[in-house]
Design a protein around this motif. Structure first.
Motif, PDB file in Angstrom:
ATOM      1  N   SER A  79       0.815  -1.207   0.000  1.00 64.38           N
ATOM      2  CA  SER A  79       0.000   0.000   0.000  1.00 64.38           C
ATOM      3  C   SER A  79       0.852   1.262   0.000  1.00 64.38           C
ATOM      4  CB  SER A  79      -0.923  -0.002   1.209  1.00 64.38           C
ATOM      5  OG  SER A  79      -1.644   1.192   1.275  1.00 64.38           O
ATOM      6  N   THR A 108       0.546   3.878  -2.986  1.00 64.93           N
ATOM      7  CA  THR A 108       0.086   5.221  -2.663  1.00 64.93           C
ATOM      8  C   THR A 108       1.084   6.280  -3.130  1.00 64.93           C
ATOM      9  OG1 THR A 108      -1.087   4.354  -0.737  1.00 64.93           O
ATOM     10  CG2 THR A 108      -0.683   6.716  -0.788  1.00 64.93           C
ATOM     11  N   THR A 122       0.867   6.544  -6.934  1.00 62.56           N
ATOM     12  CA  THR A 122      -0.372   7.186  -7.354  1.00 62.56           C
ATOM     13  C   THR A 122      -0.349   8.684  -7.087  1.00 62.56           C
ATOM     14  OG1 THR A 122      -1.574   5.150  -6.886  1.00 62.56           O
ATOM     15  CG2 THR A 122      -2.879   7.153  -7.093  1.00 62.56           C
ATOM     16  N   LEU A 123       0.129   9.098  -5.922  1.00 60.35           N
ATOM     17  CA  LEU A 123       0.134  10.520  -5.600  1.00 60.35           C
ATOM     18  C   LEU A 123       1.189  11.296  -6.395  1.00 60.35           C
ATOM     19  CD1 LEU A 123      -0.683  10.553  -1.802  1.00 60.35           C
ATOM     20  CD2 LEU A 123      -2.156  11.062  -3.730  1.00 60.35           C
ATOM     21  N   GLY A 147      -4.077  13.587   1.763  1.00 61.41           N
ATOM     22  CA  GLY A 147      -4.487  12.579   0.795  1.00 61.41           C
ATOM     23  C   GLY A 147      -3.663  11.306   0.914  1.00 61.41           C
ATOM     24  N   SER A 199      -4.902   9.295   4.112  1.00 64.13           N
ATOM     25  CA  SER A 199      -6.228   8.702   3.933  1.00 64.13           C
ATOM     26  C   SER A 199      -6.196   7.612   2.856  1.00 64.13           C
ATOM     27  CB  SER A 199      -7.258   9.772   3.607  1.00 64.13           C
ATOM     28  OG  SER A 199      -6.899  10.441   2.427  1.00 64.13           O
ATOM     29  N   PHE A 200      -5.511   7.856   1.753  1.00 61.29           N
ATOM     30  CA  PHE A 200      -5.420   6.868   0.685  1.00 61.29           C
ATOM     31  C   PHE A 200      -4.638   5.640   1.143  1.00 61.29           C
ATOM     32  CE2 PHE A 200      -3.953   5.386  -3.562  1.00 61.29           C
ATOM     33  CZ  PHE A 200      -5.190   5.281  -4.156  1.00 61.29           C
ATOM     34  N   MET A 220      -6.188   1.888   1.156  1.00 60.10           N
ATOM     35  CA  MET A 220      -5.549   0.865   0.336  1.00 60.10           C
ATOM     36  C   MET A 220      -4.976  -0.261   1.193  1.00 60.10           C
ATOM     37  SD  MET A 220      -6.108   1.605  -2.730  1.00 60.10           S
ATOM     38  CE  MET A 220      -5.021   0.443  -3.506  1.00 60.10           C
TER      39      MET A 220
END
Length: 100
Positions: free
Chosen positions: A55, A59, A62-63, A84, A87-88, A92
């Protein structure tokens, strides 16, 4: 500040203290049930530790893509990126541990 305002403020403060105390007691009472739920529902999958590693990298990747797509680069909206990220990451992490 008048006496009426002080009394109202004191009532509000005491009410908030009582509510926080009740919330703490409720949290202590729910803890064993939540721990049992986590052991039965999350452990049979990939595992919490391995899911956290997957995760984290998912993450971050993705960010970084989101940051470059937004046009501000990596430091443009740092406070929103940090919120973000956490929380993401939590979402995940738990979904990966649950599904896999």
């Amino acid at each position: 500040m008048s006496d009426l305002e002080q009394k109202n403020a004191l009532k509000m403060l005491s009410l908030m203290a009582v509510l926080l105390l009740l919330l703490g007691v409720a949290g202590v009472m729910v803890w064993p049930l939540a721990a049992e739920f986590a052991n039965t529902q999350l452990a049979p999958g990939l595992g919490m530790r391995d899911a956290a590693v997957v995760s984290f990298f998912l993450t971050v990747l993705t960010l970084v893509v989101f940051a470059f797509a937004a046009g501000d680069g990596l430091l443009g909206e740092l406070q929103f990126m940090l919120a973000g990220f956490f929380s993401f990451f939590i979402v995940m992490w738990l979904l990966i541990a649950w599904i896999f």
